[in-house]
Design a protein around this motif. Sequence first.
Motif, PDB file in Angstrom:
ATOM      1  N   ILE A  17       0.896  -1.129   0.065  1.00 20.07           N
ATOM      2  CA  ILE A  17       0.068  -0.065  -0.015  1.00 20.07           C
ATOM      3  C   ILE A  17       0.785   1.136   0.135  1.00 20.07           C
ATOM      4  CG2 ILE A  17      -1.526   1.061   1.382  1.00 20.07           C
ATOM      5  CD1 ILE A  17      -2.829  -1.311   2.190  1.00 20.07           C
ATOM      6  N   ARG A  18       1.913   1.165   0.799  1.00 19.15           N
ATOM      7  CA  ARG A  18       2.956   2.171   0.783  1.00 19.15           C
ATOM      8  C   ARG A  18       3.498   2.562  -0.457  1.00 19.15           C
ATOM      9  NH1 ARG A  18       4.747   0.554   5.779  1.00 19.15           N
ATOM     10  NH2 ARG A  18       6.666  -0.332   4.521  1.00 19.15           N
ATOM     11  N   GLU A  19       4.152   1.131  -1.064  1.00 17.92           N
ATOM     12  CA  GLU A  19       4.569   1.422  -2.227  1.00 17.92           C
ATOM     13  C   GLU A  19       3.863   2.266  -3.479  1.00 17.92           C
ATOM     14  OE1 GLU A  19       7.222  -1.638  -5.215  1.00 17.92           O
ATOM     15  OE2 GLU A  19       5.572  -2.482  -4.000  1.00 17.92           O
ATOM     16  N   SER A  20       2.547   2.049  -3.508  1.00 17.94           N
ATOM     17  CA  SER A  20       1.365   2.633  -4.273  1.00 17.94           C
ATOM     18  C   SER A  20       1.264   4.051  -4.265  1.00 17.94           C
ATOM     19  CB  SER A  20       0.019   1.991  -4.195  1.00 17.94           C
ATOM     20  OG  SER A  20      -0.601   2.582  -3.150  1.00 17.94           O
ATOM     21  N   GLN A  21       2.137   4.631  -3.367  1.00 17.24           N
ATOM     22  CA  GLN A  21       2.392   6.180  -3.121  1.00 17.24           C
ATOM     23  C   GLN A  21       3.244   6.722  -4.438  1.00 17.24           C
ATOM     24  OE1 GLN A  21       0.502   7.892  -1.692  1.00 17.24           O
ATOM     25  NE2 GLN A  21      -0.452   6.909   0.139  1.00 17.24           N
ATOM     26  N   GLU A  22       4.150   5.837  -4.642  1.00 18.28           N
ATOM     27  CA  GLU A  22       5.146   6.101  -5.609  1.00 18.28           C
ATOM     28  C   GLU A  22       4.883   5.551  -7.081  1.00 18.28           C
ATOM     29  OE1 GLU A  22       7.723   7.916  -4.332  1.00 18.28           O
ATOM     30  OE2 GLU A  22       6.850   7.713  -2.591  1.00 18.28           O
ATOM     31  N   LYS A  23       4.167   4.209  -7.407  1.00 16.79           N
ATOM     32  CA  LYS A  23       3.795   3.969  -8.460  1.00 16.79           C
ATOM     33  C   LYS A  23       2.728   2.947  -8.572  1.00 16.79           C
ATOM     34  CE  LYS A  23       7.410   0.312  -7.744  1.00 16.79           C
ATOM     35  NZ  LYS A  23       8.433  -0.402  -8.462  1.00 16.79           N
ATOM     36  N   PRO A  24       1.836   2.874  -9.432  1.00 22.02           N
ATOM     37  CA  PRO A  24       0.669   1.595  -9.434  1.00 22.02           C
ATOM     38  C   PRO A  24       1.224   0.303  -8.987  1.00 22.02           C
ATOM     39  CG  PRO A  24       1.280   2.806 -11.553  1.00 22.02           C
ATOM     40  CD  PRO A  24       2.419   3.166 -10.772  1.00 22.02           C
ATOM     41  N   VAL A  25       0.462  -0.173  -8.162  1.00 28.74           N
ATOM     42  CA  VAL A  25       0.649  -1.516  -7.879  1.00 28.74           C
ATOM     43  C   VAL A  25      -0.662  -2.570  -8.241  1.00 28.74           C
ATOM     44  CG1 VAL A  25       0.887  -3.199  -5.743  1.00 28.74           C
ATOM     45  CG2 VAL A  25       2.010  -1.116  -5.905  1.00 28.74           C
ATOM     46  N   LEU A  26      -0.504  -3.453  -8.874  1.00 28.93           N
ATOM     47  CA  LEU A  26      -1.519  -4.307  -9.226  1.00 28.93           C
ATOM     48  C   LEU A  26      -1.693  -5.509  -7.914  1.00 28.93           C
ATOM     49  CD1 LEU A  26      -3.983  -5.259 -11.190  1.00 28.93           C
ATOM     50  CD2 LEU A  26      -2.413  -6.732 -12.349  1.00 28.93           C
ATOM     51  N   LEU A  27      -2.865  -5.594  -7.466  1.00 25.62           N
ATOM     52  CA  LEU A  27      -2.982  -6.658  -6.445  1.00 25.62           C
ATOM     53  C   LEU A  27      -3.675  -7.614  -7.049  1.00 25.62           C
ATOM     54  CD1 LEU A  27      -2.270  -7.617  -3.461  1.00 25.62           C
ATOM     55  CD2 LEU A  27      -4.486  -6.170  -3.040  1.00 25.62           C
ATOM     56  N   SER A  70      -5.929 -11.534   3.141  1.00 21.43           N
ATOM     57  CA  SER A  70      -6.857 -11.176   2.007  1.00 21.43           C
ATOM     58  C   SER A  70      -8.108 -10.415   2.688  1.00 21.43           C
ATOM     59  CB  SER A  70      -7.308 -12.763   1.456  1.00 21.43           C
ATOM     60  OG  SER A  70      -8.553 -12.589   0.599  1.00 21.43           O
ATOM     61  N   LEU A  71      -8.649 -10.955   3.493  1.00 23.79           N
ATOM     62  CA  LEU A  71      -9.704 -10.183   4.349  1.00 23.79           C
ATOM     63  C   LEU A  71      -9.053  -8.649   4.898  1.00 23.79           C
ATOM     64  CD1 LEU A  71     -11.421 -12.910   6.373  1.00 23.79           C
ATOM     65  CD2 LEU A  71     -12.184 -12.041   4.057  1.00 23.79           C
ATOM     66  N   GLU A  72      -7.764  -8.538   5.179  1.00 19.78           N
ATOM     67  CA  GLU A  72      -7.614  -7.395   5.543  1.00 19.78           C
ATOM     68  C   GLU A  72      -7.555  -6.452   4.608  1.00 19.78           C
ATOM     69  OE1 GLU A  72      -3.583  -5.331   7.567  1.00 19.78           O
ATOM     70  OE2 GLU A  72      -3.644  -7.431   7.756  1.00 19.78           O
ATOM     71  N   ALA A  73      -6.935  -6.998   3.210  1.00 20.42           N
ATOM     72  CA  ALA A  73      -6.726  -6.056   2.153  1.00 20.42           C
ATOM     73  C   ALA A  73      -8.235  -5.699   1.813  1.00 20.42           C
ATOM     74  CB  ALA A  73      -6.186  -6.822   0.927  1.00 20.42           C
ATOM     75  N   ALA A  74      -9.282  -6.559   1.705  1.00 19.96           N
ATOM     76  CA  ALA A  74     -10.392  -5.964   1.203  1.00 19.96           C
ATOM     77  C   ALA A  74     -10.962  -5.023   2.330  1.00 19.96           C
ATOM     78  CB  ALA A  74     -11.503  -7.019   1.428  1.00 19.96           C
ATOM     79  N   ASP A  75     -10.679  -4.998   3.723  1.00 20.18           N
ATOM     80  CA  ASP A  75     -11.140  -4.001   4.575  1.00 20.18           C
ATOM     81  C   ASP A  75     -10.380  -2.751   4.404  1.00 20.18           C
ATOM     82  OD1 ASP A  75     -12.652  -3.143   7.243  1.00 20.18           O
ATOM     83  OD2 ASP A  75     -10.616  -3.495   8.045  1.00 20.18           O
ATOM     84  N   ARG A  76      -9.166  -2.926   4.384  1.00 26.34           N
ATOM     85  CA  ARG A  76      -8.257  -1.557   4.368  1.00 26.34           C
ATOM     86  C   ARG A  76      -8.299  -0.783   2.962  1.00 26.34           C
ATOM     87  NH1 ARG A  76      -2.612  -1.630   6.213  1.00 26.34           N
ATOM     88  NH2 ARG A  76      -2.905   0.457   5.515  1.00 26.34           N
ATOM     89  N   LEU A  77      -8.750  -1.581   1.878  1.00 27.16           N
ATOM     90  CA  LEU A  77      -8.784  -0.985   0.676  1.00 27.16           C
ATOM     91  C   LEU A  77     -10.212  -0.489   0.323  1.00 27.16           C
ATOM     92  CD1 LEU A  77      -6.121  -3.139  -1.315  1.00 27.16           C
ATOM     93  CD2 LEU A  77      -6.117  -0.791  -0.434  1.00 27.16           C
ATOM     94  N   GLY A  78     -11.245  -0.958   1.118  1.00 28.90           N
ATOM     95  CA  GLY A  78     -12.423  -0.660   0.950  1.00 28.90           C
ATOM     96  C   GLY A  78     -13.198  -1.265  -0.281  1.00 28.90           C
ATOM     97  N   VAL A  79     -12.704  -2.563  -0.718  1.00 31.29           N
ATOM     98  CA  VAL A  79     -13.149  -3.189  -1.842  1.00 31.29           C
ATOM     99  C   VAL A  79     -13.681  -4.502  -1.369  1.00 31.29           C
ATOM    100  CG1 VAL A  79     -12.466  -4.468  -4.120  1.00 31.29           C
ATOM    101  CG2 VAL A  79     -11.128  -2.209  -3.451  1.00 31.29           C
ATOM    102  N   GLU A  80     -14.969  -4.752  -1.652  1.00 33.06           N
ATOM    103  CA  GLU A  80     -15.661  -6.156  -1.209  1.00 33.06           C
ATOM    104  C   GLU A  80     -14.864  -7.133  -1.786  1.00 33.06           C
ATOM    105  OE1 GLU A  80     -19.753  -8.328  -1.722  1.00 33.06           O
ATOM    106  OE2 GLU A  80     -19.616  -6.276  -2.100  1.00 33.06           O
ATOM    107  N   HIS A  81     -14.563  -8.312  -0.960  1.00 36.53           N
ATOM    108  CA  HIS A  81     -13.744  -9.441  -1.239  1.00 36.53           C
ATOM    109  C   HIS A  81     -14.416 -10.160  -2.398  1.00 36.53           C
ATOM    110  CE1 HIS A  81     -11.441 -13.186  -0.909  1.00 36.53           C
ATOM    111  NE2 HIS A  81     -12.723 -13.849  -1.017  1.00 36.53           N
ATOM    112  N   ALA A  82     -13.612 -10.548  -3.436  1.00 35.19           N
ATOM    113  CA  ALA A  82     -13.930 -11.423  -4.346  1.00 35.19           C
ATOM    114  C   ALA A  82     -12.745 -12.326  -4.761  1.00 35.19           C
ATOM    115  CB  ALA A  82     -14.451 -10.864  -5.639  1.00 35.19           C
TER     116      ALA A  82
END
Length: 113
Positions: A17-27, A70-82
């Motif tokens: 998530i921090r790295e995405s401040q500098e460049k795009p990150v595809l998760l 995986s669940l933390e990523a959904a929560d932190r990023l505000g994207v419903e898990h899929a």
Amino acid sequence: MPTFNQITTSEQLEAVIRESQEKPVLLFKHSTRCPISAGAYAQAQSYLKGSPNPDAAYALIHVVEDRPVSLEAADRLGVEHASPQAILLKEGRAVWNVSHSRITSSALQEALS
């Protein structure tokens, strides 16, 4: 050729998530037990073997083996898990996401261009 760096801990997720401040990150969130996810993962690999954005970073979460992350990523990023799911991060937040059969090499190319 870029490759996916596997994320297995909260600390690694935070670093991405921090790295995405500098460049795009595809998760990419991938289920190793799902044939639909296998197809989406093949599409993501096809994108990486084609002409991927050289300025982007690429991260992978196995949703079964590393479910808490995986669940933390959904929560932190505000994207419903899929699963499977591709999430594009910029400036510390999710700016685009697709799941299931909408994950194609061309969709990734367009999102990351």
